[in-house]
Design a protein around this motif. Structure first.
Motif, short mmCIF file in Angstrom:
data_model
loop_
_atom_site.label_atom_id
_atom_site.label_comp_id
_atom_site.label_asym_id
_atom_site.label_seq_id
_atom_site.Cartn_x
_atom_site.Cartn_y
_atom_site.Cartn_z
N ASN A 1 30.22 45.12 30.22
CA ASN A 1 30.46 43.98 31.01
C ASN A 1 30.22 44.25 32.40
OD1 ASN A 1 32.21 43.18 28.69
ND2 ASN A 1 33.46 44.46 29.40
N LYS A 2 29.38 43.31 32.99
CA LYS A 2 29.46 43.22 34.60
C LYS A 2 29.77 42.08 35.13
CE LYS A 2 27.70 45.22 38.37
NZ LYS A 2 28.20 45.97 38.96
N ARG B 1 41.21 40.56 28.44
CA ARG B 1 41.33 39.82 29.37
C ARG B 1 41.59 40.62 30.72
NH1 ARG B 1 45.89 37.67 28.37
NH2 ARG B 1 45.16 35.43 27.48
N GLU B 2 42.30 41.53 30.74
CA GLU B 2 42.32 42.40 31.86
C GLU B 2 40.95 43.20 32.29
OE1 GLU B 2 44.92 46.31 33.54
OE2 GLU B 2 45.58 45.24 31.50
N THR B 3 40.24 43.73 31.24
CA THR B 3 39.08 44.46 31.49
C THR B 3 38.05 43.39 32.17
OG1 THR B 3 39.56 45.67 29.81
CG2 THR B 3 37.07 45.60 30.58
N LEU B 4 37.92 42.03 31.69
CA LEU B 4 37.12 41.18 31.98
C LEU B 4 37.23 40.50 33.65
CD1 LEU B 4 36.32 39.06 28.72
CD2 LEU B 4 34.87 40.81 29.67
N VAL C 1 23.58 34.02 38.60
CA VAL C 1 24.24 34.28 37.46
C VAL C 1 25.59 33.57 37.33
CG1 VAL C 1 25.24 35.91 35.65
CG2 VAL C 1 23.14 36.43 37.05
N ARG C 2 26.34 33.58 38.46
CA ARG C 2 27.80 33.06 38.43
C ARG C 2 28.44 33.20 37.27
NH1 ARG C 2 24.80 28.51 41.01
NH2 ARG C 2 25.18 28.39 43.31
N GLY C 3 28.57 34.29 36.82
CA GLY C 3 29.43 34.73 35.43
C GLY C 3 29.57 36.12 35.20
N ILE C 4 30.41 36.41 34.17
CA ILE C 4 30.40 37.75 33.69
C ILE C 4 29.53 37.97 32.68
CG2 ILE C 4 32.25 39.52 32.60
CD1 ILE C 4 34.39 37.43 34.00
#
Length: 196
Positions: A169-170, A138-141, A178-181
């Motif tokens: 992840n980016k 969670r923290e990484t994302l 994109v509007r996302g991870i």
């Protein structure tokens, strides 16, 4: 105009009904709007987007409709190419929204983790992450770092097994497209076992 005549591959358009001059496309064209264009594909493979807008009189009453056809063959070909790449990729490509819900997952998830893509989309990713890594993932994302981040964790398969995956992840939440991870997830279970 002349371009419409060429696209619809017929002469003498003026005065004829749309369903008569483009019978195979009539339903799609009739349902088109400015915000929701219809797709029109010719027999020769050329793709067009059709937008329909009402033409009104001074009182606001609709008198006619204007159809604008825009060729998008190159874009559709590119989209098909990218779709084919994601379908046959060995890694799973996943896009998460801000609350870490899956908004897109590539078809390769079925081969790697056993889930149907449609069933996995809309799911909370952390529900599938092993509890020993939930907080760190969670923290990484959720980091706003410009550089890509990476996380290694166990994830549950459709069969109830656990696989070790490495996710690069980016954060592209600010990207209007994109509007996302974006996550590129690779199964590293066997390679980790060999290292041990």
């Amino acid at each position: 105009n002349e371009a419409a005549t060429a696209i619809l591959d017929t002469e003498d358009l003026v005065g004829r009904s749309l369903s008569a001059v483009a019978a195979e496309h009539a339903d799609a064209l009739a349902g088109a709007t400015v915000d929701s264009p219809a797709d029109l594909v010719r027999e020769d493979g050329r793709h067009f987007e059709c937008r329909k807008a009402p033409l009104t009189d001074a009182d606001g009453a609709v008198q006619a409709h204007r159809y604008i056809l825009h060729e998008v063959t190159e874009r559709r070909t590119r989209e098909q190419w990218l779709r084919s790449l994601t379908e046959h990729a060995s890694d799973v490509i996943c896009v998460l929204d801000e609350d870490l819900t899956v908004s897109y997952v590539s078809p390769s998830i079925e081969r790697v983790l056993g889930y149907e893509p449609a069933a996995f989309e809309g799911a909370a990713l952390l529900d599938y992450v092993h509890e020993d890594a939930t907080d760190s993932v969670r923290e990484t994302l959720r980091t706003d770092a410009e550089a890509p981040t990476q996380a290694t964790f166990r994830i549950e398969t459709a069969a109830g097994d656990w696989r070790t995956v490495q996710a690069k992840n980016k954060n592209r939440l600010d990207d209007p497209i994109v509007r996302g991870i974006v996550m590129n997830v690779r199964d590293v279970t066997e390679s980790r076992a060999r290292k041990r």
